[in-house]
Structures are given as structure tokens and as C-alpha cells.
Design an enzyme around this catalytic site. Structure first.
Site, PDB file in Angstrom:
ATOM      1  N   SER A 139      25.657  18.811  74.465  1.00  0.00           N
ATOM      2  CA  SER A 139      26.354  19.986  75.014  1.00  0.00           C
ATOM      3  C   SER A 139      27.470  19.471  75.907  1.00  0.00           C
ATOM      4  O   SER A 139      27.389  18.337  76.418  1.00  0.00           O
ATOM      5  CB  SER A 139      25.376  20.816  75.854  1.00  0.00           C
ATOM      6  N   TYR A 153      18.795  21.313  82.151  1.00  0.00           N
ATOM      7  CA  TYR A 153      19.560  21.277  80.898  1.00  0.00           C
ATOM      8  C   TYR A 153      20.619  20.166  80.979  1.00  0.00           C
ATOM      9  O   TYR A 153      20.750  19.348  80.064  1.00  0.00           O
ATOM     10  CB  TYR A 153      20.205  22.651  80.671  1.00  0.00           C
TER      11      TYR A 153
HETATM   12  N1  LIG Z   1      24.266  28.106  71.915  1.00  0.00           N
HETATM   13  C1  LIG Z   1      25.050  27.409  72.706  1.00  0.00           C
HETATM   14  O1  LIG Z   1      25.961  27.933  73.370  1.00  0.00           O
HETATM   15  C2  LIG Z   1      24.881  25.909  72.801  1.00  0.00           C
HETATM   16  C3  LIG Z   1      25.879  25.171  73.466  1.00  0.00           C
HETATM   17  C4  LIG Z   1      25.760  23.795  73.569  1.00  0.00           C
HETATM   18  C5  LIG Z   1      24.668  23.155  73.013  1.00  0.00           C
HETATM   19  N2  LIG Z   1      23.704  23.890  72.370  1.00  0.00           N
HETATM   20  C6  LIG Z   1      22.580  23.137  71.816  1.00  0.00           C
HETATM   21  O2  LIG Z   1      22.508  23.362  70.425  1.00  0.00           O
HETATM   22  C7  LIG Z   1      21.157  23.256  69.989  1.00  0.00           C
HETATM   23  C8  LIG Z   1      20.775  24.515  69.219  1.00  0.00           C
HETATM   24  O3  LIG Z   1      20.941  25.612  70.098  1.00  0.00           O
HETATM   25  P1  LIG Z   1      20.990  27.133  69.598  1.00  0.00           P
HETATM   26  O4  LIG Z   1      21.948  27.807  70.499  1.00  0.00           O
HETATM   27  O5  LIG Z   1      21.170  27.178  68.143  1.00  0.00           O
HETATM   28  O6  LIG Z   1      19.518  27.582  70.038  1.00  0.00           O
HETATM   29  P2  LIG Z   1      18.542  28.722  69.480  1.00  0.00           P
HETATM   30  O7  LIG Z   1      19.280  29.733  68.692  1.00  0.00           O
HETATM   31  O8  LIG Z   1      17.767  29.143  70.668  1.00  0.00           O
HETATM   32  O9  LIG Z   1      17.598  27.898  68.474  1.00  0.00           O
HETATM   33  C9  LIG Z   1      16.774  26.886  68.987  1.00  0.00           C
HETATM   34  C10 LIG Z   1      16.099  26.160  67.841  1.00  0.00           C
HETATM   35  O10 LIG Z   1      15.282  25.116  68.418  1.00  0.00           O
HETATM   36  C11 LIG Z   1      13.959  25.262  67.918  1.00  0.00           C
HETATM   37  N3  LIG Z   1      12.984  24.836  68.924  1.00  0.00           N
HETATM   38  C12 LIG Z   1      12.880  25.230  70.212  1.00  0.00           C
HETATM   39  N4  LIG Z   1      11.810  24.648  70.794  1.00  0.00           N
HETATM   40  C13 LIG Z   1      11.228  23.874  69.835  1.00  0.00           C
HETATM   41  C14 LIG Z   1      10.081  23.038  69.807  1.00  0.00           C
HETATM   42  N5  LIG Z   1       9.303  22.873  70.884  1.00  0.00           N
HETATM   43  N6  LIG Z   1       9.777  22.400  68.652  1.00  0.00           N
HETATM   44  C15 LIG Z   1      10.536  22.560  67.543  1.00  0.00           C
HETATM   45  N7  LIG Z   1      11.638  23.349  67.516  1.00  0.00           N
HETATM   46  C16 LIG Z   1      11.976  23.991  68.640  1.00  0.00           C
HETATM   47  C17 LIG Z   1      13.793  26.724  67.587  1.00  0.00           C
HETATM   48  O11 LIG Z   1      12.752  26.838  66.638  1.00  0.00           O
HETATM   49  P3  LIG Z   1      11.772  28.134  66.560  1.00  0.00           P
HETATM   50  O12 LIG Z   1      12.658  29.212  66.038  1.00  0.00           O
HETATM   51  O13 LIG Z   1      10.735  27.748  65.608  1.00  0.00           O
HETATM   52  O14 LIG Z   1      11.288  28.381  67.941  1.00  0.00           O
HETATM   53  C18 LIG Z   1      15.173  27.070  67.033  1.00  0.00           C
HETATM   54  O15 LIG Z   1      15.251  26.709  65.672  1.00  0.00           O
HETATM   55  C19 LIG Z   1      20.318  23.054  71.251  1.00  0.00           C
HETATM   56  O16 LIG Z   1      20.057  21.683  71.422  1.00  0.00           O
HETATM   57  C20 LIG Z   1      21.232  23.558  72.350  1.00  0.00           C
HETATM   58  O17 LIG Z   1      20.943  22.987  73.591  1.00  0.00           O
HETATM   59  C21 LIG Z   1      23.786  25.243  72.241  1.00  0.00           C
END
Ligand SMILES: NC(=O)c1ccc[n+]([C@@H]2O[C@H](COP(=O)([O-])OP(=O)(O)OC[C@H]3O[C@@H](n4cnc5c(N)ncnc54)[C@H](OP(=O)(O)O)[C@@H]3O)[C@@H](O)[C@H]2O)c1
Length: 255
Positions: A139, A153
């Protein structure tokens, strides 16, 4: 992009950035093991993909080290090897620094950083055989702070950034390791913030969040997936240890 025959594991592939990444790899002809924390979330994602046997289930809680090992072993067994590991699973869990506890530390850092470390460790033998690569999803909060209850985070994502650099050196020349640092992306993780900023209206919240940002919008998950595919592909065959910001210019701004 043609990734036909490539075998890919995407952690946290059930929704958001991970789901868009799974779709992009399938579109490019790859076979993908989809991880999520539960069998139910993974089977519901697989049903929505409609990719037949090119998408396989690799459910498991990555908050536990044995879970990391089982997920990787299952993916390698189902796909018959592994060319690409995308360490994407992550959690937000905002809380003011002074209220955080050791339990909060474990709940965030074990998934955001420890799982990246151990999934990679368990994937290395298969990746070495395939001369494969790893793409970590950190991130921009791994590169700078925010001061808004995101200390855990920021700490975990900063760890992912520097772990990427170190592993790129230690695992070279067999395995490339790179890292994507997204800015704000429209997923469930960000919608929570959007809702709170916009007093229930996510779109209004996003407008407030991005009003002073160069692109004046948040990213679509597919825009992050595109960058992940580049690093995972042979187009990036001489790229390792790279930390790529995909943030619509946020980090380009001084002050
Ligand atoms: N969205 C943003 O603005 C943003 C910005 C920068 C970085 N990121 C990073 O991008 C990545 C994806 O984020 P996102 O926004 O797509 O998040 P999201 O929509 O909340 O999805 C999170 C994913 O992680 C999985 N997950 C969570 N806890 C888990 C565990 N204990 N074991 C296995 N899987 C787990 C979830 O699976 P389940 O559905 O099975 O729970 C889901 O598939 C993350 O690393 C996040 O920090 C996001």
C-alpha cells in the site's frame, strides 16, 4: 497479455483487488488457485467466475502459519506446480494507536505481513522449479504514514515493502519478487471509509477523500490487477525488487 499455462495462487482472491486479479489472470489464459479465509467465501467466488477447472479452490485462514502452508500446498497440488504467487490478502482494522493491543497487532500483522512471509516461504520450492515470481500487494501506507488510526496497517505494509526488497536479493536469480503499492481502491475495505466520510453515501465519501488528489477519483480494482499482471509476466523478466506505486499520483505530491 498471454499467460496461457501459467499456474497462479492469489491470496484473498474472493473479492476486491484479489478477485479482479483472479479474473485478469483467467482472461490471460492462466490457471488460478483462489484463496479466501473460508471454504464458503471461496466456493461462492468460484461459482461467480464460471471458469470451470481453470480456477480451483485453496481456502484457508492465513492468520495462522499452518494455514499458510496448507493453502500453498493445496494450490501447488491442484495446479501441478506454481509459477506465480500473488500475496494480496489483507485487513484494514483502523484503531487509534493508543487504544491498540497485542491482540490487534496479531489480527492485523499476522495477515498483512506474517502471511506474506510464510506463504512465500512455503511457495519457494515450487517457484524455484518453475523459475517463477512473487507479487506482493502492500500500500502507499507502506511508504508513508497517515496519522489516522492506521499504525498497525502502516507497520505491516512497510514490512511488506522491505521484505520484497530483501527477498528479491536472496531468491535471485531463480525467483523475481516485486511489490505493488495501491492508493485508494474501490473495494469493500475502502467502502467502509467512504461510507463514514460521506455519512452513509460512499460516492460522496470518495469525493471528499479524493478532492485534493491528482486524479480526483479512487482506482478500480482492475487497474491494480493490470499492474500485478505486468510484474507477474515475462514483460517484467528483468524486474525484481521493484516497489511500484499505483495511486493516481498521490505520492507524487509534496505536501
Ligand atoms: N482497497 C484499498 O483501497 C487498498 C489500498 C491499498 C492496498 N490495499 C491492499 O490490497 C489488498 C486487497 O485489499 P481489498 O481492498 O481488495 O480488500 P477486501 O475487499 O477487503 O478483500 C480482502 C481479501 O482478503 C481475504 N482475507 C482477509 N483475511 C484473510 C485471512 N485471514 N485468510 C485468508 N484470506 C483473507 C478476504 O477473503 P474472505 O473474503 O474469504 O474473507 C478477501 O478476499 C490488501 O492487502 C489491502 O491491504 C487495498
Amino acid at each position: 497479455m498471454n499467460l496461457a499455462g501459467k499456474r497462479v495462487l492469489v491470496t484473498g482472491g474472493t473479492r476486491g483487488i484479489g478477485r479482479a486479479t483472479v479474473e485478469a489472470f483467467l482472461q490471460a489464459g492462466a490457471r488460478v488457485a483462489v484463496n479466501g479465509s473460508s471454504a464458503a467465501s471461496v466456493s461462492s467466488a468460484l461459482a461467480g467466475l464460471g471458469a470451470g477447472d481453470r480456477a480451483v479452490a485453496a481456502p484457508g485462514d492465513l492468520g495462522q502459519v499452518p494455514g499458510c502452508q496448507q493453502v500453498v500446498e493445496r494450490a501447488v497440488a491442484s495446479l501441478g506446480g506454481l509459477d506465480i504467487l500473488v500475496n494480496n490478502a489483507g485487513v484494514g482494522s483502523p484503531k487509534p494507536f493508543e487504544e491498540t493491543t497485542a491482540v490487534d497487532w496479531d489480527a492485523t500483522v499476522n495477515i498483512n505481513l506474517r502471511a506474506v512471509y510464510f506463504c512465500t516461504k512455503y511457495a519457494v520450492p515450487a517457484l524455484r522449479r518453475a523459475k517463477g515470481n512473487v507479487v506482493n500487494v502492500a500500500s502507499i501506507l507502506g511508504l508513508g504514514g497517515r496519522g489516522a488510526g492506521l499504525s498497525l496497517y502502516c507497520a505491516s505494509k512497510g514490512g511488506v515493502v522491505n521484505l520484497t526488497r530483501d527477498l528479491a536479493i536472496e531468491l535471485a536469480p531463480d525467483i523475481r519478487v516485486n511489490c505493488i503499492c495501491p492508493g485508494a481502491v474501490d473495494t469493500e475495505m475502502l467502502q467502509e471509509l467512504g461510507r463514514s466520510l460521506g455519512k452513509g453515501d460512499v460516492t460522496a465519501g470518495y469525493a471528499i477523500l479524493t478532492q485534493n488528489r491528482p486524479m480526483k477519483r479512487v482506482a478500480r480494482a482492475s487497474e491494480i490487477a493490470n499492474a500485478i499482471l505486468y510484474f507477474a509476466s515475462d514483460l517484467a523478466s528483468f524486474v525484481t525488487g521493484s516497489i511500484q506505486v499505483v495511486d493516481g499520483g498521490v505520492m507524487a505530491k509534496a505536501g
